[in-house]
Design a protein around this motif. Sequence first.
Motif, mmCIF file in Angstrom:
data_model
loop_
_atom_site.group_PDB
_atom_site.id
_atom_site.type_symbol
_atom_site.label_atom_id
_atom_site.label_comp_id
_atom_site.label_asym_id
_atom_site.label_seq_id
_atom_site.Cartn_x
_atom_site.Cartn_y
_atom_site.Cartn_z
ATOM 1 N N MET A 207 -5.769 -1.884 12.257
ATOM 2 C CA MET A 207 -5.492 -2.943 11.290
ATOM 3 C C MET A 207 -5.823 -2.522 9.873
ATOM 4 O O MET A 207 -5.210 -3.003 8.908
ATOM 5 C CB MET A 207 -6.261 -4.207 11.661
ATOM 6 N N LEU A 208 -6.790 -1.619 9.700
ATOM 7 C CA LEU A 208 -7.094 -1.113 8.356
ATOM 8 C C LEU A 208 -5.889 -0.371 7.779
ATOM 9 O O LEU A 208 -5.534 -0.539 6.612
ATOM 10 C CB LEU A 208 -8.308 -0.185 8.404
ATOM 11 N N PHE A 209 -5.259 0.443 8.612
ATOM 12 C CA PHE A 209 -4.058 1.152 8.161
ATOM 13 C C PHE A 209 -2.923 0.166 7.897
ATOM 14 O O PHE A 209 -2.181 0.308 6.919
ATOM 15 C CB PHE A 209 -3.631 2.180 9.220
ATOM 16 N N LYS A 210 -2.799 -0.826 8.778
ATOM 17 C CA LYS A 210 -1.734 -1.801 8.621
ATOM 18 C C LYS A 210 -1.900 -2.628 7.355
ATOM 19 O O LYS A 210 -0.948 -2.843 6.596
ATOM 20 C CB LYS A 210 -1.693 -2.722 9.849
ATOM 21 N N ILE A 211 -3.109 -3.086 7.102
ATOM 22 C CA ILE A 211 -3.375 -3.903 5.923
ATOM 23 C C ILE A 211 -3.112 -3.116 4.646
ATOM 24 O O ILE A 211 -2.597 -3.650 3.660
ATOM 25 C CB ILE A 211 -4.824 -4.437 5.958
ATOM 26 N N THR A 212 -3.457 -1.834 4.665
ATOM 27 C CA THR A 212 -3.194 -0.992 3.493
ATOM 28 C C THR A 212 -1.697 -0.906 3.217
ATOM 29 O O THR A 212 -1.259 -0.921 2.054
ATOM 30 C CB THR A 212 -3.775 0.416 3.700
ATOM 31 N N ARG A 213 -0.891 -0.831 4.278
ATOM 32 C CA ARG A 213 0.570 -0.841 4.094
ATOM 33 C C ARG A 213 1.018 -2.148 3.454
ATOM 34 O O ARG A 213 1.881 -2.162 2.569
ATOM 35 C CB ARG A 213 1.270 -0.657 5.449
ATOM 36 N N ILE A 214 0.429 -3.261 3.896
ATOM 37 C CA ILE A 214 0.815 -4.571 3.363
ATOM 38 C C ILE A 214 0.522 -4.667 1.868
ATOM 39 O O ILE A 214 1.254 -5.316 1.116
ATOM 40 C CB ILE A 214 0.093 -5.700 4.132
ATOM 41 N N LEU A 215 -0.542 -3.982 1.431
ATOM 42 C CA LEU A 215 -0.895 -3.996 0.008
ATOM 43 C C LEU A 215 0.232 -3.459 -0.875
ATOM 44 O O LEU A 215 0.346 -3.813 -2.041
ATOM 45 C CB LEU A 215 -2.163 -3.175 -0.239
ATOM 46 N N PHE A 216 1.069 -2.597 -0.304
ATOM 47 C CA PHE A 216 2.147 -1.993 -1.080
ATOM 48 C C PHE A 216 3.435 -2.830 -1.051
ATOM 49 O O PHE A 216 4.462 -2.388 -1.573
ATOM 50 C CB PHE A 216 2.440 -0.586 -0.558
ATOM 51 N N LEU A 217 3.366 -4.019 -0.480
ATOM 52 C CA LEU A 217 4.561 -4.863 -0.391
ATOM 53 C C LEU A 217 5.155 -5.163 -1.764
ATOM 54 O O LEU A 217 6.367 -5.061 -1.970
ATOM 55 C CB LEU A 217 4.219 -6.172 0.332
ATOM 56 N N VAL A 218 4.293 -5.517 -2.704
ATOM 57 C CA VAL A 218 4.767 -5.843 -4.049
ATOM 58 C C VAL A 218 5.467 -4.645 -4.687
ATOM 59 O O VAL A 218 6.521 -4.782 -5.320
ATOM 60 C CB VAL A 218 3.595 -6.312 -4.937
ATOM 61 N N VAL A 219 4.894 -3.467 -4.515
ATOM 62 C CA VAL A 219 5.475 -2.243 -5.088
ATOM 63 C C VAL A 219 6.854 -1.970 -4.499
ATOM 64 O O VAL A 219 7.807 -1.666 -5.223
ATOM 65 C CB VAL A 219 4.539 -1.037 -4.850
ATOM 66 N N VAL A 220 6.967 -2.095 -3.178
ATOM 67 C CA VAL A 220 8.242 -1.827 -2.504
ATOM 68 C C VAL A 220 9.308 -2.821 -2.949
ATOM 69 O O VAL A 220 10.451 -2.438 -3.240
ATOM 70 C CB VAL A 220 8.066 -1.869 -0.969
ATOM 71 N N VAL A 221 8.959 -4.098 -3.019
ATOM 72 C CA VAL A 221 9.924 -5.118 -3.457
ATOM 73 C C VAL A 221 10.396 -4.836 -4.873
ATOM 74 O O VAL A 221 11.597 -4.905 -5.170
ATOM 75 C CB VAL A 221 9.303 -6.532 -3.367
ATOM 76 N N PHE A 222 9.469 -4.488 -5.743
ATOM 77 C CA PHE A 222 9.818 -4.213 -7.139
ATOM 78 C C PHE A 222 10.751 -3.001 -7.240
ATOM 79 O O PHE A 222 11.758 -3.032 -7.952
ATOM 80 C CB PHE A 222 8.549 -3.974 -7.954
#
Length: 326
Positions: A207-222
């Motif tokens: 989940m630590l790896f997964k949550i870190t991926r989620i943090l980049f959601l804003v960057v990917v959308v932009f």
Amino acid sequence: MKKILPGLSLSIGVAIIAKLLAIFFPSLGGATIAIFSGIILGNTFFKQDTLAMGTKFAESRLLEYSVVLLGFTVTFQTISHLGVNGLLYIICMMATVIIAAIFLGKKLGFSDKMAMMMAGGNAVCGSSAIGAIAPSIGADDEEKGQVITLVNLLGTVMMLALPLLAVTLLGKNLLTSSALLGGTLQSVGQVVAGASLINQETVSYAMLFKITRILFLVVVVFIFQQRTKKLSPTTLQTTKKFPVPWYVLAFLGVCILNSFFNLPTLFSDGAHFISTWFETTALAAIGLRLDFRKFIKEGPRFLIYGLSVGIVQTIAALAFIYLLKI
């Protein structure tokens, strides 16, 4: 409200049934059961036009709210537990998956928007990422539904296959097994379900790896929105005031708040519970709205696309784990 209620009630009902079935089939999870139950019911018993407005509301709005609530389960401090190599692993994985998914999508004849949704859904967090990306690039509902179905199908296959691969190739190494599952599986539910097939400790680290991926959601959308503007300058200029949708900005704001203030666990627990229900209901609605005949018509090409992206993800994960000494 009278027009929304029938379809919304049906979506909630399917979500409840999916959650109950998930108790007996935990390896599948409520989200996966919801979307496939919705597809079956929507293509057999529930084709009435009176359901359309409610299922549309559940599909679009509830996914948006789900994205916002994810912020209460994420903090920037999470990254520190992974170290520099762990963070680099996530960045390399996400970049590889995005590039590969867009490249393969073009080769197989998919639209650029579908390729970007496929890339974001696999690189970040499955349905929630697709729900955030779709309106920011001007994708239509049919494209979004098809990609979400494909990503969930791929995620289900990988959720069952990767734990066996982790045990066979990586042995009992906790961090590497966690990196493989948390760095590749599409949704949070699939990460939890897949990692739990190994042991509970793997769930926590994955989940630590997964949550870190989620943090980049804003960057990917932009990035995807800017890419769409360059490819089709007129597509979004009259529909968006801000560079990213409101709910993605809200996700980032909540994440920052959760990172710098010690919020009661009630917030994270409550947000996780509500977000899960919103996502499951939204997936049920997507299934109910999806014309399976059209999906089957594109079947072989879709399956080839999904399997190709999944193979790239798995090989890339094993390669980066070895190169970065995770």
